[in-house]
Design an enzyme around this catalytic site. Structure first.
Site, PDB file in Angstrom:
ATOM      1  CG  HIS A 189      -2.186  -0.931   0.675  1.00 61.59           C
ATOM      2  ND1 HIS A 189      -2.205  -2.269   0.932  1.00 61.59           N
ATOM      3  CD2 HIS A 189      -3.253  -0.670  -0.095  1.00 61.59           C
ATOM      4  CE1 HIS A 189      -3.273  -2.791   0.363  1.00 61.59           C
ATOM      5  NE2 HIS A 189      -3.935  -1.840  -0.265  1.00 61.59           N
ATOM      6  NE  ARG A 296      -6.533   0.412  -3.252  1.00 61.05           N
ATOM      7  CZ  ARG A 296      -5.839   0.538  -4.381  1.00 61.05           C
ATOM      8  NH1 ARG A 296      -5.672   1.717  -4.927  1.00 61.05           N
ATOM      9  NH2 ARG A 296      -5.300  -0.525  -4.956  1.00 61.05           N
ATOM     10  NE  ARG A 332     -11.430  -1.852  -2.171  1.00 60.84           N
ATOM     11  CZ  ARG A 332     -10.118  -2.022  -2.271  1.00 60.84           C
ATOM     12  NH1 ARG A 332      -9.630  -2.899  -3.120  1.00 60.84           N
ATOM     13  NH2 ARG A 332      -9.293  -1.332  -1.536  1.00 60.84           N
ATOM     14  CD  GLU A 430      -9.608  -8.039  -3.888  1.00 67.46           C
ATOM     15  OE1 GLU A 430      -8.548  -7.415  -4.018  1.00 67.46           O
ATOM     16  OE2 GLU A 430     -10.536  -7.640  -3.158  1.00 67.46           O
ATOM     17  CG  ASN A 453      -2.492  -4.592  -6.529  1.00 67.34           C
ATOM     18  OD1 ASN A 453      -1.938  -4.623  -7.618  1.00 67.34           O
ATOM     19  ND2 ASN A 453      -3.018  -3.495  -6.034  1.00 67.34           N
ATOM     20  CG  ASP A 454      -5.320  -8.508  -2.417  1.00 67.78           C
ATOM     21  OD1 ASP A 454      -4.309  -8.735  -1.722  1.00 67.78           O
ATOM     22  OD2 ASP A 454      -6.113  -7.586  -2.171  1.00 67.78           O
ATOM     23  NE  ARG A 464      -1.171  -5.828  -1.691  1.00 71.53           N
ATOM     24  CZ  ARG A 464      -2.336  -5.305  -2.060  1.00 71.53           C
ATOM     25  NH1 ARG A 464      -3.425  -6.060  -2.073  1.00 71.53           N
ATOM     26  NH2 ARG A 464      -2.447  -4.066  -2.436  1.00 71.53           N
ATOM     27  CB  CYS A 501      -9.042  -1.611 -10.182  1.00 68.16           C
ATOM     28  SG  CYS A 501      -9.551  -2.896  -9.043  1.00 68.16           S
TER      29      CYS A 501
HETATM   30  C1  PEP Z   1      -5.994  -5.409  -5.734  1.00 66.36           C
HETATM   31  O1  PEP Z   1      -5.942  -6.278  -4.866  1.00 66.36           O
HETATM   32  O2  PEP Z   1      -5.490  -5.530  -6.872  1.00 66.36           O
HETATM   33  C2  PEP Z   1      -6.651  -4.125  -5.454  1.00 66.36           C
HETATM   34  C3  PEP Z   1      -6.824  -3.236  -6.416  1.00 66.36           C
HETATM   35  O3  PEP Z   1      -7.038  -3.891  -4.161  1.00 66.36           O
HETATM   36  P1  PEP Z   1      -6.043  -3.409  -3.016  1.00 66.36           P
HETATM   37  O4  PEP Z   1      -4.725  -3.074  -3.659  1.00 66.36           O
HETATM   38  O5  PEP Z   1      -6.693  -2.224  -2.383  1.00 66.36           O
HETATM   39  O6  PEP Z   1      -5.991  -4.600  -2.131  1.00 66.36           O
HETATM   40 MG    MG Z   2      -7.150  -6.124  -3.064  1.00 63.53          MG
END
Ligand code: PEP
Ligand code: MG
Length: 539
Positions: A189, A296, A332, A430, A453-454, A464, A501
């Site tokens: 993050h 977010r 979201r 995800e 990402n997830d 991650r 995303c």
């Molecule tokens: C993701 O997981 O790709 C995502 C966009 O959500 P976050 O990065 O907020 O977990």
């Molecule tokens: Mg995510």
């Protein structure tokens, strides 16, 4: 001295080093008046109860998870917090007109000094424990959330072991010139925040960070991924030259800001922005966002000490909806847990928070959080083109339960005679489970958005935020691409939109692959939009 890490957010910066204090909180006032004594004694008592309560809960959580030894430390801390001798020493100081926060820190220091001179190593080590506990009581008195980051008052390069979203949220605008962290990856993050704030960042530099903590000035190159402590004049000049070149490169992309990107075959790809607060909406539009692909909402909850009310949320969502007019804005629902803690919500510590109580799981279990958010969204939908999206969905049952709650909120608002708007419902893909079940989910969704990402972290079993797993933190892996393909096929068969995303959406080398797999929308940090539109136009 040069440290290399992961280039997480483009750009270069040079500035004074800022190392957030890990030491205890600073009392805001030292003295109180006679009339305040009784109230302050009471506040002190309540702060002790709150801290002891938190500590024993953490201890119980550890014990339940089988970590009896660690739990013992917390039991000991509870005893310390509730120690009657400590309390009477603090109370005496309060009666002598010392502020409770200054008093508890001073008594903590006295105790620590007594322990520190003891011969036995075990007892000497208790000095840190007592400082820790009295520091927590002082922090409680000063107000939850007081953090070292609020003390950042000069534009600086922030050096830290890691940076949680709640830390970055507390940094005042313009005060962070760059970030250098020991931990982290491109999709942790801190990196996401840095990119959307347009702040150069190098993450995952490892333990070497310790060696530069004493630097006066630090230079950061967030594109190449290095930081230099106390750079010489030549290096500074070189970085300034690079900064100029980068600005020129960005200017050259300006012509793409407001184009509607299509491939040479005429496939139209919407390019949208990821935002974390209503205040980013205008900026996103300036960069050429054709909508918001991911709002977010957790940052709305984390920048403060209490939960936002339904009305406050309504205002925030409405502000973005109004700013974007007919353009779609995907909001979201709350996605905390994992690496995103939420002040004010009781999240017991978990052995595996990324596999724990987060996202839609938490929302479904916590109607007092979920319902006001859904009500606020339904109301705000009357002011624009809002859509709602659920995070961390693993099966159709969760989607159905979330939609049922939404339906209840809709009925409730209607019976209250409150104006509401249409609110399409979508799912974040995800978890590998959601990708595999995409066919079923598509039957009940108006759109999908793939959170790479997830999805990468769960598919490849690679945390991650772990800087040692860089090789695996990559959406360009056959297993991940297969899941993306499967998701796109299910979406296209059902005739629904499928966006991305996650961070891969803004990476020029991933864009051709995502478009080829069937993605119809890309959503990213706003400054990446012109480059992404260019990449699509060249396909
Ligand atoms: C993701 O997981 O790709 C995502 C966009 O959500 P976050 O990065 O907020 O977990
Ligand atoms: Mg995510």
């Amino acid at each position: 001295m040069k440290l290399t890490g992961i280039g997480a957010s483009d750009g270069v910066a040079v500035g004074p080093a800022f190392v957030p204090a890990t030491a205890g909180p600073e009392p805001e006032r030292d003295r109180i008046t006679e009339d305040e004594v009784e109230a302050e004694l009471q506040r002190f008592k309540e702060a002790v109860e709150a801290v002891a309560g938190n500590l024993s809960e953490t201890g119980d959580g550890l014990r339940a998870a089988g970590s009896g030894e660690e739990a013992g430390i917390f039991d000991f801390h509870v005893e310390m917090a509730e120690d009657p001798e400590l309390a009477s020493a603090v109370e005496e100081r309060i009666r002598n007109l010392e502020s409770p926060e200054a008093a508890v820190l001073a008594v903590g220091e006295e105790y620590a000094a007594e322990y520190a001179v003891m011969d036995e190593e075990y007892l000497a080590a208790r000095a840190d424990d007592v400082r820790d506990v009295t520091g927590q009581i002082a922090a409680q008195l000063i107000g939850r959330g007081a953090s070292a980051f609020e003390a950042l008052k000069t534009p600086s390069v922030v050096l830290s072991q890691s940076l949680a979203p709640s830390d970055t949220a507390r940094i005042q605008k313009g005060m962070a010139l760059g970030f250098v962290t020991a931990e982290g990856s491109r999709t942790s993050h801190v990196s996401i925040m840095a990119r959307s704030m347009g702040i150069p960042a190098v993450v995952g530099v490892g333990p070497g960070l310790e060696d530069i903590l004493a630097a006066k000035t630090v230079a950061v190159d967030g594109g190449e991924g290095y930081a230099i402590a106390d750079p010489d004049a030549d290096t500074v000049a070189e970085l300034e030259r690079m900064s100029g070149a980068l600005a020129e490169e960005r200017a050259a992309l300006d012509e793409y800001r407001h184009v509607e990107a299509s491939t040479s075959e005429g496939r139209r790809i919407e390019v949208a922005a990821n935002i974390g607060s209503a205040s980013e909406a205008e900026d996103a539009l300036q960069w050429g966002a054709e909508g918001v692909g991911l709002f977010r909402t957790e940052f709305l909850f984390m920048e403060r000490d209490e939960l936002p009310s339904e009305d406050e949320q309504y205002e925030a969502y409405s502000a973005v909806a109004r700013a974007f007019g007919e353009k779609p804005v995907i909001v979201r629902t709350l996605d905390v847990g994992g690496d995103k803690d939420l002040p004010g919500v009781d999240q017991a510590s978990e052995e595996n928070p990324f596999l724990g109580w987060r996202g839609i799981r938490m929302s479904l279990d916590t109607p007092e959080l979920f319902e006001p958010q859904l009500r606020a969204l339904l109301r705000a939908a009357a002011n624009g083109n809002l859509k709602v999206m659920f995070p961390m969905v693993a099966d159709v049952g969760e989607l159905e339960a979330a939609k049922e709650t939404l339906q209840e909120c809709r009925r409730e608002l209607e019976s209250e005679g409150v104006e509401i708007g249409d609110l399409e419902t979508g799912v974040m893909i995800e978890t590998p489970a959601a990708a595999v079940c995409a066919g079923q989910l598509a039957e009940e969704s108006a759109f999908f958005s793939i959170g790479t990402n997830d999805l990468v972290q769960y598919t490849l079993a690679a945390d991650r935020g772990n800087e040692r797993l860089r090789r695996l933190q990559n959406a360009d892996h056959p297993a991940v691409l297969a899941l993306i393909r499967q998701t796109c096929e299910a979406a296209n068969a059902a005739g629904i939109q499928v966006g991305v995303c996650g961070e891969a959406a803004g990476e020029p080398e991933m864009i051709p692959k995502l478009v080829e797999l069937g993605v119809t929308e890309l959503s990213m940090a706003a400054p990446q939009i012109p480059g992404a539109k260019k990449a699509v136009s060249e396909l």
